[in-house]
Design a protein around this motif. Structure first.
Motif, PDB file in Angstrom:
ATOM      1  N   PRO A  36       0.806  -1.234   0.000  1.00 52.97           N
ATOM      2  CA  PRO A  36       0.000   0.000   0.000  1.00 52.97           C
ATOM      3  C   PRO A  36       0.842   1.289   0.000  1.00 52.97           C
ATOM      4  O   PRO A  36       0.482   2.260  -0.664  1.00 52.97           O
ATOM      5  CB  PRO A  36      -0.826  -0.104   1.285  1.00 52.97           C
ATOM      6  CG  PRO A  36      -0.852  -1.548   1.618  1.00 52.97           C
ATOM      7  CD  PRO A  36       0.427  -2.129   1.093  1.00 52.97           C
ATOM      8  N   VAL A  37       1.946   1.289   0.740  1.00 50.60           N
ATOM      9  CA  VAL A  37       2.800   2.480   0.775  1.00 50.60           C
ATOM     10  C   VAL A  37       3.435   2.699  -0.601  1.00 50.60           C
ATOM     11  O   VAL A  37       3.483   3.825  -1.104  1.00 50.60           O
ATOM     12  CB  VAL A  37       3.888   2.355   1.872  1.00 50.60           C
ATOM     13  CG1 VAL A  37       4.812   3.558   1.857  1.00 50.60           C
ATOM     14  CG2 VAL A  37       3.237   2.193   3.235  1.00 50.60           C
ATOM     15  N   CYS A  38       3.903   1.615  -1.231  1.00 48.76           N
ATOM     16  CA  CYS A  38       4.482   1.728  -2.568  1.00 48.76           C
ATOM     17  C   CYS A  38       3.442   2.173  -3.591  1.00 48.76           C
ATOM     18  O   CYS A  38       3.753   2.932  -4.507  1.00 48.76           O
ATOM     19  CB  CYS A  38       5.100   0.402  -2.998  1.00 48.76           C
ATOM     20  SG  CYS A  38       6.662   0.031  -2.199  1.00 48.76           S
ATOM     21  N   MET A  39       2.205   1.700  -3.422  1.00 49.78           N
ATOM     22  CA  MET A  39       1.145   2.109  -4.344  1.00 49.78           C
ATOM     23  C   MET A  39       0.923   3.616  -4.290  1.00 49.78           C
ATOM     24  O   MET A  39       0.768   4.265  -5.334  1.00 49.78           O
ATOM     25  CB  MET A  39      -0.158   1.389  -4.002  1.00 49.78           C
ATOM     26  CG  MET A  39      -0.200  -0.047  -4.384  1.00 49.78           C
ATOM     27  SD  MET A  39      -1.824  -0.700  -3.944  1.00 49.78           S
ATOM     28  CE  MET A  39      -1.561  -2.430  -4.195  1.00 49.78           C
ATOM     29  N   GLN A  40       0.934   4.181  -3.093  1.00 52.51           N
ATOM     30  CA  GLN A  40       0.775   5.630  -2.948  1.00 52.51           C
ATOM     31  C   GLN A  40       1.959   6.361  -3.585  1.00 52.51           C
ATOM     32  O   GLN A  40       1.778   7.359  -4.292  1.00 52.51           O
ATOM     33  CB  GLN A  40       0.668   6.013  -1.474  1.00 52.51           C
ATOM     34  CG  GLN A  40      -0.600   5.567  -0.807  1.00 52.51           C
ATOM     35  CD  GLN A  40      -0.597   5.904   0.682  1.00 52.51           C
ATOM     36  OE1 GLN A  40       0.447   5.956   1.327  1.00 52.51           O
ATOM     37  NE2 GLN A  40      -1.782   6.142   1.218  1.00 52.51           N
ATOM     38  N   MET A  41       3.162   5.872  -3.308  1.00 52.89           N
ATOM     39  CA  MET A  41       4.356   6.514  -3.859  1.00 52.89           C
ATOM     40  C   MET A  41       4.376   6.391  -5.380  1.00 52.89           C
ATOM     41  O   MET A  41       4.705   7.351  -6.080  1.00 52.89           O
ATOM     42  CB  MET A  41       5.613   5.872  -3.247  1.00 52.89           C
ATOM     43  CG  MET A  41       6.863   6.638  -3.535  1.00 52.89           C
ATOM     44  SD  MET A  41       6.832   8.195  -2.634  1.00 52.89           S
ATOM     45  CE  MET A  41       8.096   9.075  -3.489  1.00 52.89           C
ATOM     46  N   ASN A 103      11.680   6.788   3.088  1.00 51.11           N
ATOM     47  CA  ASN A 103      11.072   5.488   3.356  1.00 51.11           C
ATOM     48  C   ASN A 103       9.598   5.600   3.774  1.00 51.11           C
ATOM     49  O   ASN A 103       9.113   4.835   4.578  1.00 51.11           O
ATOM     50  CB  ASN A 103      11.889   4.707   4.392  1.00 51.11           C
ATOM     51  CG  ASN A 103      12.109   5.477   5.664  1.00 51.11           C
ATOM     52  OD1 ASN A 103      11.575   6.566   5.834  1.00 51.11           O
ATOM     53  ND2 ASN A 103      12.883   4.926   6.568  1.00 51.11           N
ATOM     54  N   TRP A 104       8.915   6.561   3.205  1.00 50.97           N
ATOM     55  CA  TRP A 104       7.476   6.700   3.380  1.00 50.97           C
ATOM     56  C   TRP A 104       6.916   7.228   2.063  1.00 50.97           C
ATOM     57  O   TRP A 104       7.673   7.633   1.180  1.00 50.97           O
ATOM     58  CB  TRP A 104       7.142   7.642   4.544  1.00 50.97           C
ATOM     59  CG  TRP A 104       7.471   9.076   4.289  1.00 50.97           C
ATOM     60  CD1 TRP A 104       6.656  10.019   3.725  1.00 50.97           C
ATOM     61  CD2 TRP A 104       8.713   9.755   4.559  1.00 50.97           C
ATOM     62  NE1 TRP A 104       7.307  11.228   3.639  1.00 50.97           N
ATOM     63  CE2 TRP A 104       8.578  11.086   4.142  1.00 50.97           C
ATOM     64  CE3 TRP A 104       9.920   9.342   5.113  1.00 50.97           C
ATOM     65  CZ2 TRP A 104       9.597  12.025   4.248  1.00 50.97           C
ATOM     66  CZ3 TRP A 104      10.941  10.276   5.224  1.00 50.97           C
ATOM     67  CH2 TRP A 104      10.767  11.593   4.803  1.00 50.97           C
ATOM     68  N   ALA A 105       5.612   7.236   1.920  1.00 53.70           N
ATOM     69  CA  ALA A 105       4.996   7.704   0.682  1.00 53.70           C
ATOM     70  C   ALA A 105       4.847   9.214   0.717  1.00 53.70           C
ATOM     71  O   ALA A 105       4.184   9.763   1.596  1.00 53.70           O
ATOM     72  CB  ALA A 105       3.640   7.042   0.486  1.00 53.70           C
ATOM     73  N   LEU A 106       5.473   9.865  -0.209  1.00 47.38           N
ATOM     74  CA  LEU A 106       5.294  11.303  -0.393  1.00 47.38           C
ATOM     75  C   LEU A 106       4.141  11.451  -1.384  1.00 47.38           C
ATOM     76  O   LEU A 106       4.321  11.192  -2.567  1.00 47.38           O
ATOM     77  CB  LEU A 106       6.562  11.910  -0.984  1.00 47.38           C
ATOM     78  CG  LEU A 106       7.406  12.779  -0.095  1.00 47.38           C
ATOM     79  CD1 LEU A 106       8.707  13.138  -0.767  1.00 47.38           C
ATOM     80  CD2 LEU A 106       6.696  13.995   0.368  1.00 47.38           C
ATOM     81  N   THR A 107       2.973  11.832  -0.915  1.00 47.51           N
ATOM     82  CA  THR A 107       1.801  11.854  -1.788  1.00 47.51           C
ATOM     83  C   THR A 107       1.536  13.210  -2.431  1.00 47.51           C
ATOM     84  O   THR A 107       0.805  13.294  -3.412  1.00 47.51           O
ATOM     85  CB  THR A 107       0.547  11.414  -1.006  1.00 47.51           C
ATOM     86  OG1 THR A 107       0.405  12.245   0.149  1.00 47.51           O
ATOM     87  CG2 THR A 107       0.675   9.967  -0.569  1.00 47.51           C
ATOM     88  N   ASN A 108       2.116  14.264  -1.892  1.00 51.47           N
ATOM     89  CA  ASN A 108       1.929  15.596  -2.461  1.00 51.47           C
ATOM     90  C   ASN A 108       2.845  15.734  -3.675  1.00 51.47           C
ATOM     91  O   ASN A 108       4.070  15.782  -3.546  1.00 51.47           O
ATOM     92  CB  ASN A 108       2.248  16.655  -1.399  1.00 51.47           C
ATOM     93  CG  ASN A 108       1.970  18.048  -1.885  1.00 51.47           C
ATOM     94  OD1 ASN A 108       2.298  18.427  -3.003  1.00 51.47           O
ATOM     95  ND2 ASN A 108       1.356  18.841  -1.017  1.00 51.47           N
ATOM     96  N   THR A 109       2.252  15.810  -4.856  1.00 51.23           N
ATOM     97  CA  THR A 109       3.054  15.813  -6.083  1.00 51.23           C
ATOM     98  C   THR A 109       3.931  17.056  -6.198  1.00 51.23           C
ATOM     99  O   THR A 109       5.056  16.961  -6.670  1.00 51.23           O
ATOM    100  CB  THR A 109       2.155  15.686  -7.327  1.00 51.23           C
ATOM    101  OG1 THR A 109       1.160  16.708  -7.315  1.00 51.23           O
ATOM    102  CG2 THR A 109       1.500  14.320  -7.378  1.00 51.23           C
ATOM    103  N   GLN A 110       3.442  18.201  -5.754  1.00 50.24           N
ATOM    104  CA  GLN A 110       4.259  19.411  -5.856  1.00 50.24           C
ATOM    105  C   GLN A 110       5.474  19.328  -4.937  1.00 50.24           C
ATOM    106  O   GLN A 110       6.566  19.741  -5.303  1.00 50.24           O
ATOM    107  CB  GLN A 110       3.439  20.666  -5.543  1.00 50.24           C
ATOM    108  CG  GLN A 110       4.191  21.958  -5.827  1.00 50.24           C
ATOM    109  CD  GLN A 110       4.678  22.044  -7.268  1.00 50.24           C
ATOM    110  OE1 GLN A 110       3.895  21.897  -8.210  1.00 50.24           O
ATOM    111  NE2 GLN A 110       5.965  22.282  -7.462  1.00 50.24           N
TER     112      GLN A 110
END
Length: 142
Positions: A36-41, A103-110
């Motif tokens: 799930p974390v990789c999916m977000q990233m 080592n976490w999902a950065l979800t904010n594209t900007q």
């Protein structure tokens, strides 16, 4: 969204991707497509891939399929993102204490675009460590 980004299937392919890119930052996401974390990233990386294509190339590596780097890069987290420029690992001071990787999902594209651009600008100047435009040392990284 991992199907939108190129996968590197062997250790040799990973080495060649890092070695042969002369003018752009190489961003490698190590992990599993089903995590799930990789999916977000992966979703965030796929959204920005076209926007940053002039100064960055993004690859995905499955750490079970290609275990060659697990010990070398200490890939123990479900999702790890590392940056390279001209065959050199570029570290990022994110304020977390771990400058080697995200080592976490950065979800904010900007934020992700800004971070990659900062890596690119610093690496072009010969810096092996760049300071992130945002401090991620707080408990909530988003």
């Amino acid at each position: 969204m991992s199907y939108l980004l190129p996968h590197l299937r062997t250790g040799w392919a990973v080495d060649q991707a890092i070695l042969n890119e002369e003018d752009r930052v190489v961003v490698v996401r190590f992990g599993h497509d089903y995590d799930p974390v990789c999916m977000q990233m992966d979703e965030a990386l796929s959204k920005i891939a076209d926007k940053v294509k002039n100064f960055c190339v993004v690859y995905l590596v499955d750490i079970t399929e290609v275990p060659d780097f697990n010990t070398m890069y200490e890939l123990y987290d479900p999702c790890t993102v590392m940056t390279f420029f001209r065959n050199k690992h570029i570290m990022i001071d994110l304020g977390t204490g771990n400058n080697n990787k995200i080592n976490w999902a950065l979800t904010n594209t900007q934020e992700l675009i800004d971070l990659i651009e900062t890596v690119y600008r610093g690496a072009r100047k010969g810096r092996g460590l760049v300071v992130s435009p945002k401090d991620y040392s707080t408990k909530y990284r988003y």
